[in-house]
Design an enzyme around this catalytic site. Sequence first.
Site, PDB file in Angstrom:
ATOM      1  N   ASP A  72       0.830  -1.203   0.000  1.00  0.00           N
ATOM      2  CA  ASP A  72       0.000   0.000   0.000  1.00  0.00           C
ATOM      3  C   ASP A  72       0.866   1.256   0.000  1.00  0.00           C
ATOM      4  OD1 ASP A  72      -2.356   1.516   0.110  1.00  0.00           O
ATOM      5  OD2 ASP A  72      -2.476   1.414   2.293  1.00  0.00           O
ATOM      6  N   HIS A 109      -4.227   3.127  -6.987  1.00  0.00           N
ATOM      7  CA  HIS A 109      -5.394   2.865  -6.144  1.00  0.00           C
ATOM      8  C   HIS A 109      -6.684   2.755  -6.956  1.00  0.00           C
ATOM      9  CE1 HIS A 109      -2.973   3.358  -2.520  1.00  0.00           C
ATOM     10  NE2 HIS A 109      -4.022   2.913  -1.842  1.00  0.00           N
ATOM     11  N   HIS A 135      -6.684  -0.743  -7.984  1.00  0.00           N
ATOM     12  CA  HIS A 135      -7.101  -1.542  -6.820  1.00  0.00           C
ATOM     13  C   HIS A 135      -8.614  -1.553  -6.713  1.00  0.00           C
ATOM     14  CE1 HIS A 135      -8.881  -1.393  -2.785  1.00  0.00           C
ATOM     15  NE2 HIS A 135      -8.097  -2.422  -2.539  1.00  0.00           N
ATOM     16  N   HIS A 153      -5.715  -5.426   0.934  1.00  0.00           N
ATOM     17  CA  HIS A 153      -5.718  -4.161   0.205  1.00  0.00           C
ATOM     18  C   HIS A 153      -4.367  -3.909  -0.468  1.00  0.00           C
ATOM     19  CE1 HIS A 153      -6.498   0.167  -0.474  1.00  0.00           C
ATOM     20  NE2 HIS A 153      -5.289   0.378   0.039  1.00  0.00           N
TER      21      HIS A 153
END
Length: 383
Positions: A176, A259, A262, A276
């Site tokens: 992340d 992101h 993601h 995540h």
Amino acid sequence: MPAETTIRTVMSPGRYVQGPGALTKVGEYLAAVGENPVLVADDVVWGFVGHDVEASLRSAGLPVHRDVFSGLATVGTIDRLVQVVADTGADVLVGLGGGSTIDAVKSAGHLAGIRWASVPTVASTDAPTSALAVVYTDEGAFLEYRFFPRNPDLVLIDSQVVANAPVKLLAAGVGDALATWLEARATAKSGSATMAGGLPTQAGTALARLSWDILWENALPALDAVRDHLVTPAVEKVIEANTLLSGLGFESGGLAAAHAIHNGLTAAPQAHGLAHGQKVNIGSLAQLVLEGAPTSEIRDFVEFTTRVGLPNTLTEIGLGVDDVDTLTAVAQAATVPSETIHSMPFAVRPADVVSALRSIEGFATRVRAEAGLPAPVKYVAGH
């Protein structure tokens, strides 16, 4: 897309506390925030931190009221917590655990009009420090970002508790956090708005870069230490990079393609069991491809993230280059008008995302083979 403002802004939590044994002082720090806290934690988390938290609150003269969290930060869960606040008269909500627990607490605290605090028990995301939450559907797909006018009043993280957690969670936090610099530099280049609501500040961009540098220097020895549940200087640095520096860096430095991809991957049922940071790492590699980054940079990223234990191929997340329909759905979700992929310094179409995702399979597999690293295998959910 370029921001329609010349305002630059930075956001941060009211207080950040980190160190071994920090949980024994949580009551002391919470007493400065509120008088009637409600603690939100699942049964697993409460099982290993509840005794210390309860003792600390009682020592500080605070009542102990714990609400059981389960699942994800969904609309239903958030609304239920708002009702808990009303029923208990709480003046501060405290999220203990992982990112979903903390995001649900931030959302509910904002809706209820009270203060909120983050007490993460893992360093797997930068959610604890931010003034936004990721909300999911009941099926686990990304639903929306929710933005708040302020960050948590307190973020407290016990580094020994983090070191006692499974090492895969710290590795996910590295995934992340690595995206933070890649996305911040893209945002700075395009002049796009950040999650803080203005142009990137020098501070936000610099903190994003600092997070990246710390991780490249310290992630591997930190992961080795955590396998033995040890707290070392490298572990402390990685916890701070994953949690505080990445949080400040993404929020005030900007998000971009990693992101967004993601979020697109949450539309693929095959990826639902992944952490995540594991999905974000696929997004980071795809962003490097979209940018046409130097081959050496992409190669280094593949080698490093493989050593960290992060996925960098479709195989590892349960997909393949022939899953065109699924990858198209991922790409379409990643490029909706509201997504941060439009902070890239060039237009990105769904077809571009599909091509980037399909291309990483062969390249990453070859790089790993040439470096003598393990061949890609499908991750077991959550591992």
